[in-house]
Design an enzyme around this catalytic site. Sequence first.
Site, PDB file in Angstrom:
ATOM      1  N   LEU A   1      33.293 -55.245 -19.209  1.00  0.00           N
ATOM      2  CA  LEU A   1      33.764 -55.238 -17.815  1.00  0.00           C
ATOM      3  C   LEU A   1      35.223 -54.802 -17.781  1.00  0.00           C
ATOM      4  CD1 LEU A   1      32.070 -58.576 -16.694  1.00  0.00           C
ATOM      5  CD2 LEU A   1      31.277 -56.235 -16.256  1.00  0.00           C
ATOM      6  N   HIS A   2      35.429 -53.511 -18.065  1.00  0.00           N
ATOM      7  CA  HIS A   2      36.782 -52.965 -18.231  1.00  0.00           C
ATOM      8  C   HIS A   2      37.717 -53.366 -17.080  1.00  0.00           C
ATOM      9  CE1 HIS A   2      35.046 -50.379 -21.355  1.00  0.00           C
ATOM     10  NE2 HIS A   2      34.100 -50.057 -20.503  1.00  0.00           N
ATOM     11  N   ASP A   3      37.287 -53.141 -15.850  1.00  0.00           N
ATOM     12  CA  ASP A   3      38.171 -53.366 -14.698  1.00  0.00           C
ATOM     13  C   ASP A   3      38.459 -54.845 -14.472  1.00  0.00           C
ATOM     14  OD1 ASP A   3      36.589 -50.637 -12.881  1.00  0.00           O
ATOM     15  OD2 ASP A   3      38.159 -50.653 -14.408  1.00  0.00           O
TER      16      ASP A   3
END
Length: 310
Positions: free
Chosen positions: A238-240
Site C-alpha cells: 500500500l505505497h500511498d
Amino acid sequence: MRWYLDMDPGIDDAVALAVALNRGDVAGITTVAGNVDGEKTFRNAGRLLKVFGRPEVPVVPGARRPLFLAVPTYAEHVHGPSGLEGYPLAEEGLQAASDLPAWQWMAECLRNEDQPVDWVATGPLTNVARFLGAYDDDRYRARVRTITVMGGSLCGGNVTDTAEFNFYADPDAADFVLGSGWPVRMVGLDVTMRPGLPISDLTKLGEMGTVGAVLAGLMGYYAEAIVRLGEASDQIYLHDVVAVAATAHPEKFTWKQVPLQIVREGELRGTVVEVLHGERRPLVDVAVDVDSQWFLRWVWESLGAYQVKR
Ligand code: RIB
Ligand code: CA
C-alpha cells in the site's frame, strides 16, 4: 494534523484517502493524471469521498499531462481501466470545488490557512511542480510544514529496473520538486515495499460495512493484478498509505538526508540518483526504513473507524 492530498486514484490512493480521513483533517484534495487519465482520477476522488461519507471535502482537478513529456504513462494494468476496478462504485463523482487549476486553488487555500499544513502527494508530481514554479516564495513556504511524496526509490524500480511509477510518469516534475529546497520528504519503494499487507487479512474488512466491502473489492483486484503481472505474492503493498503514515508519524520511520537528482530522459528516465558532486542540490529527507509491524497495526486501527457499530 491538517493536510492536503494530491492524488491519482488509483487503488492504493483510495486506501490512503480512507486512512487520512480518519487520521487528520483533510482540508482538500487535488487530482492529477497518473494511474489513469486526469478526468478519471478526478472522478474517482469524488466517487471515493461519497463512499467514505465525506462529500463535503473539496476536490479540484489538476494536470492532465506531465510537465513536458508528450506521451502520458498510465497504470491501468494494475488499477484497471477506471482506476478503481474491483467494486461497482457509483458512476458519478463530485463537482469541482473551484474552476481554478489545482495549483492555483492550492495557493488560494494556503493564503487562507493561519497555521502551516502538510501536503501529501501520492501521484506524479505535476501539480506540485506547477505550484512551486508559480508560488515559490516565503509567503507560501511559511504555510507548508512538509511535502511528503510517495515516489522514487534508491533500491530499484517498479516500472523499469530502476524507476518507480510516479517519478517515471513525470520525471521533470519529480526532479524539480526534489531540487526545489522546499521541505520535501521522499517515501519511496525503499520503505513502501517493506510492510506488505497479507491478502488473508482482507477478511477483516468484512466488519466495516460498505466501506469495508469497497476496499476489499479494490484491494482484491489490486492483488489479482499483481499476480497477473507475475509478481505472485500473498501480500499487497500500500505505497500511498505508507506516505500518509510517514506524514502523521515520521518518528516511526528512519530518514537520511540526501541531495537527489531524477533522470529526466532515456533508459534511466525516472531513476533517483544521489548527487555526489557537481550541481549543488538541497538535501531531501528520504525514508529508508519503517516499523512495519506498527504500520500494519496503524492501518487497521485507522480503518477501524469505519467499523459498523453493532
Ligand atoms: O509506484 C507506486 C505509486 O504509483 C503509487 O502511488 C500508485 O498509486 C501509483 O500511482
Ligand atoms: Ca498513487
